[in-house]
Design a protein around this motif. Structure first.
Motif, PDB file in Angstrom:
ATOM      1  N   ARG A   1       0.692  -1.148   0.081  1.00 29.94           N
ATOM      2  CA  ARG A   1      -0.013  -0.155   0.068  1.00 29.94           C
ATOM      3  C   ARG A   1       0.745   1.200   0.233  1.00 29.94           C
ATOM      4  O   ARG A   1       0.476   2.294  -0.792  1.00 29.94           O
ATOM      5  CB  ARG A   1      -0.910   0.012   1.240  1.00 29.94           C
ATOM      6  N   PHE A   2       1.961   1.127   0.959  1.00 32.76           N
ATOM      7  CA  PHE A   2       2.815   2.455   0.842  1.00 32.76           C
ATOM      8  C   PHE A   2       3.486   2.846  -0.379  1.00 32.76           C
ATOM      9  O   PHE A   2       3.350   3.856  -0.783  1.00 32.76           O
ATOM     10  CB  PHE A   2       3.996   1.974   1.808  1.00 32.76           C
ATOM     11  N   ASP A   3       3.971   1.632  -1.030  1.00 35.83           N
ATOM     12  CA  ASP A   3       4.627   1.739  -2.472  1.00 35.83           C
ATOM     13  C   ASP A   3       3.446   2.599  -3.501  1.00 35.83           C
ATOM     14  O   ASP A   3       3.913   3.169  -4.322  1.00 35.83           O
ATOM     15  CB  ASP A   3       5.151   0.388  -3.190  1.00 35.83           C
ATOM     16  N   ALA A   4       2.479   1.964  -3.490  1.00 37.13           N
ATOM     17  CA  ALA A   4       1.372   2.256  -4.251  1.00 37.13           C
ATOM     18  C   ALA A   4       1.007   3.834  -4.072  1.00 37.13           C
ATOM     19  O   ALA A   4       0.979   4.676  -4.913  1.00 37.13           O
ATOM     20  CB  ALA A   4      -0.111   1.651  -4.115  1.00 37.13           C
ATOM     21  N   ASP A   5       0.830   4.236  -3.091  1.00 34.14           N
ATOM     22  CA  ASP A   5       0.558   5.649  -2.495  1.00 34.14           C
ATOM     23  C   ASP A   5       1.813   6.593  -2.802  1.00 34.14           C
ATOM     24  O   ASP A   5       1.646   7.868  -3.403  1.00 34.14           O
ATOM     25  CB  ASP A   5       0.447   5.721  -0.737  1.00 34.14           C
ATOM     26  N   CYS A   6       3.089   5.949  -2.498  1.00 30.02           N
ATOM     27  CA  CYS A   6       4.166   6.730  -2.786  1.00 30.02           C
ATOM     28  C   CYS A   6       4.279   7.243  -4.467  1.00 30.02           C
ATOM     29  O   CYS A   6       4.595   8.379  -4.823  1.00 30.02           O
ATOM     30  CB  CYS A   6       5.377   5.822  -2.577  1.00 30.02           C
ATOM     31  N   ALA A   7       3.686   6.297  -5.244  1.00 29.15           N
ATOM     32  CA  ALA A   7       3.855   6.600  -6.738  1.00 29.15           C
ATOM     33  C   ALA A   7       2.816   7.821  -7.151  1.00 29.15           C
ATOM     34  O   ALA A   7       3.015   8.285  -7.986  1.00 29.15           O
ATOM     35  CB  ALA A   7       3.515   5.602  -7.529  1.00 29.15           C
ATOM     36  N   CYS A   8       1.834   7.989  -6.043  1.00 28.68           N
ATOM     37  CA  CYS A   8       0.757   8.761  -6.429  1.00 28.68           C
ATOM     38  C   CYS A   8       1.227  10.375  -5.871  1.00 28.68           C
ATOM     39  O   CYS A   8       0.432  11.254  -6.389  1.00 28.68           O
ATOM     40  CB  CYS A   8      -0.439   8.629  -5.690  1.00 28.68           C
ATOM     41  N   ALA A   9       2.180  10.422  -5.174  1.00 31.14           N
ATOM     42  CA  ALA A   9       2.775  11.683  -4.592  1.00 31.14           C
ATOM     43  C   ALA A   9       3.614  12.279  -5.795  1.00 31.14           C
ATOM     44  O   ALA A   9       4.749  12.065  -6.030  1.00 31.14           O
ATOM     45  CB  ALA A   9       3.524  11.826  -3.494  1.00 31.14           C
ATOM     46  N   HIS A  10       2.909  13.419  -6.681  1.00 34.87           N
ATOM     47  CA  HIS A  10       3.676  13.841  -7.438  1.00 34.87           C
ATOM     48  C   HIS A  10       4.135  15.281  -7.435  1.00 34.87           C
ATOM     49  O   HIS A  10       5.080  15.547  -8.132  1.00 34.87           O
ATOM     50  CB  HIS A  10       2.670  14.111  -9.108  1.00 34.87           C
ATOM     51  N   ASP A  11       3.655  15.859  -6.533  1.00 29.55           N
ATOM     52  CA  ASP A  11       3.953  17.402  -6.209  1.00 29.55           C
ATOM     53  C   ASP A  11       4.200  17.518  -4.831  1.00 29.55           C
ATOM     54  O   ASP A  11       3.952  16.713  -4.022  1.00 29.55           O
ATOM     55  CB  ASP A  11       2.985  18.433  -6.939  1.00 29.55           C
ATOM     56  N   GLU A  12       4.599  18.632  -4.377  1.00 34.83           N
ATOM     57  CA  GLU A  12       5.146  19.084  -3.105  1.00 34.83           C
ATOM     58  C   GLU A  12       3.908  18.664  -2.121  1.00 34.83           C
ATOM     59  O   GLU A  12       4.052  18.155  -1.233  1.00 34.83           O
ATOM     60  CB  GLU A  12       5.527  20.484  -2.899  1.00 34.83           C
ATOM     61  N   SER A  13       2.730  19.308  -2.601  1.00 31.80           N
ATOM     62  CA  SER A  13       1.533  19.260  -1.649  1.00 31.80           C
ATOM     63  C   SER A  13       1.102  17.621  -1.338  1.00 31.80           C
ATOM     64  O   SER A  13       0.775  17.419  -0.405  1.00 31.80           O
ATOM     65  CB  SER A  13       0.416  20.246  -2.212  1.00 31.80           C
ATOM     66  N   SER A  14       0.952  16.963  -2.619  1.00 31.40           N
ATOM     67  CA  SER A  14       0.508  15.512  -2.227  1.00 31.40           C
ATOM     68  C   SER A  14       1.608  14.731  -1.523  1.00 31.40           C
ATOM     69  O   SER A  14       1.233  13.659  -0.705  1.00 31.40           O
ATOM     70  CB  SER A  14       0.268  14.901  -3.855  1.00 31.40           C
ATOM     71  N   TRP A  15       3.003  15.350  -1.958  1.00 26.18           N
ATOM     72  CA  TRP A  15       4.045  14.459  -1.076  1.00 26.18           C
ATOM     73  C   TRP A  15       3.744  14.765   0.421  1.00 26.18           C
ATOM     74  O   TRP A  15       3.867  13.722   1.144  1.00 26.18           O
ATOM     75  CB  TRP A  15       5.302  15.077  -1.682  1.00 26.18           C
ATOM     76  N   LYS A  16       3.386  16.121   0.981  1.00 26.25           N
ATOM     77  CA  LYS A  16       3.414  16.377   2.303  1.00 26.25           C
ATOM     78  C   LYS A  16       2.241  15.733   2.921  1.00 26.25           C
ATOM     79  O   LYS A  16       2.288  15.206   4.235  1.00 26.25           O
ATOM     80  CB  LYS A  16       3.201  17.643   2.483  1.00 26.25           C
TER      81      LYS A  16
END
Ligand code: PHE
Length: 382
Positions: A33-48
């Motif tokens: 699940r973590f790996d899947a979420d990680c791939a979705c963080a594309h920019d600074e705000s989704s990464w935070k």
């Protein structure tokens, strides 16, 4: 259904996990699940958001595991839960950091791309103008006369009849006025007592500046006056209602006819080249006495009148001489108008028609091109 998300909200016993082997599936699921979420963080705000969801101190997934799985775990499970959690934490932390670096460098790249200046690109080339050919010829003539002690002055294009005619020894009804078809200006009557007396006119020559200069200064006088003049001529290849002259005036206590011809000869040789000859013929102007007309031996056929390839020279029409301009010794009557003592001073004056000179020198056969300002012609004289 129990999703990995809400699984971390409950103690392991509630999930029915009692044996260490069962933990590995659970942790593998989380990691997936973590790996899947990680791939979705594309920019600074989704990464935070993503970082806080996993590492948030109060309710991040790792905190939940510590609180809900590790702390209440049975002794038999605790060690394995602790080890798996550490492994997961290491993975989570390193991946989140890697993601941050990736996003940041992508931002830098795109701003670099956005702000990129390619210094090797050719610049915006704006067309640069040049002086009009008439202006260039003015300059050329001014330079020649300035080099022998003349200064340049300019005067008004709107004149009074007094300066244009009377003070130049051309009284009203003098026949010479017929030669200078004059534009008179019809101006509304002015209430200003200091206004110039009407009628006003467009100067027909630059000679009024002889008077204005001598009114202002005592001899010695050595000036040239470049400027525009106007006559009511019908336009054709050699006539225009506006054209250009340079007036010259030298007055001093000891100026002779020789100074006069010497100065003109110097100018002509400077302008056309040292091999030309000059001659003068008697002429008439009311403000010079004697008056002359200066000619130059045709600089284009070497004064032979013959074209290089046979036939007659097109510039001088076979005459071998080219009429240049009018001039003369200042008529003593003129000094009377400017309070000079005619017994003590003498001088000479000349009036050069610039347009004709420019046409001759630069091979232009129609005076109108000077006023049409077609860039295709202007560009030929940069
Ligand atoms: N002003 C005269 C003209 O326009 C030229 C001239 C100037 C003649 C000075 C003599 C002296 O025709």
């Amino acid at each position: 259904m129990t999703t990995p998300e809400n699984k971390t909200g409950q103690p392991l016993v509630h999930l029915g996990i009692t044996r260490p082997e069962e933990l590995s599936t659970l942790f593998a699921e989380l990691r997936g699940r973590f790996d899947a979420d990680c791939a979705c963080a594309h920019d600074e705000s989704s990464w935070k958001q993503f970082r806080d969801a996993w590492l948030g101190r109060k309710s991040g997934v790792l905190t939940q595991i510590t609180e809900n799985w590790l702390k209440p775990a049975t002794l038999g499970l605790k060690r394995v839960v602790g080890a798996s959690l550490n492994e997961l934490r290491a993975h989570v932390e390193s991946q989140i950091e890697a993601r941050r670096i990736a996003i940041e460098s992508r931002g830098e790249e795109s701003s670099l791309l956005r702000e990129r200046i390619d210094l090797s690109l050719p610049g915006v080339i704006r067309p640069i103008g040049s002086h009009h050919l008439i202006r260039q010829v003015f300059q050329e003539i001014e330079d020649i006369f300035v080099s022998i002690g003349f200064s340049v002055v300019e005067g008004p294009e709107i004149e009074t009849p007094y300066y244009n005619f009377e003070a130049l020894n051309i009284p009203e009804f003098h026949p010479v006025r017929d030669d200078m078809d004059t534009f008179y200006l019809e101006l509304p009557p002015s209430s200003d007592k200091n206004a110039a007396p009407t009628p006003l006119l467009l100067r027909t020559h630059t000679s009024p500046m002889q008077i204005r200069t001598m009114e202002k200064q005592k001899p010695p006088v050595r000036v040239i006056v470049p400027g525009k003049v106007y006559r009511r001529d019908n336009p054709d290849a050699t006539h225009s209602f506006a054209f250009h002259q340079i007036e010259g005036l030298a007055v001093d206590t000891d100026i002779t006819f020789c100074d006069f011809t010497g100065t003109i000869e110097y100018f002509v040789k400077q302008f056309f080249g040292p091999s030309v000859k000059t001659r003068f013929r008697p002429s008439y102007f009311p403000f010079t006495e004697p008056s002359v007309e200066f000619d130059v031996s045709c600089p284009f056929c070497g004064g032979t009148g013959a074209a290089a390839g046979g036939g007659t020279c097109s510039k001088c029409k076979g005459a071998a001489w080219i009429e240049l301009f009018g001039a003369g010794m200042v008529d003593p009557a003129v000094y009377g108008f400017v309070n000079y003592d005619a017994k003590k001073v003498s001088g000479f004056a000349f009036g050069i028609g610039i347009d004709r000179l420019a046409m001759l020198k630069y091979g232009i056969d129609d005076i109108q091109v000077f006023f049409q300002n077609d860039v295709r012609i202007l560009r030929q004289f940069p």
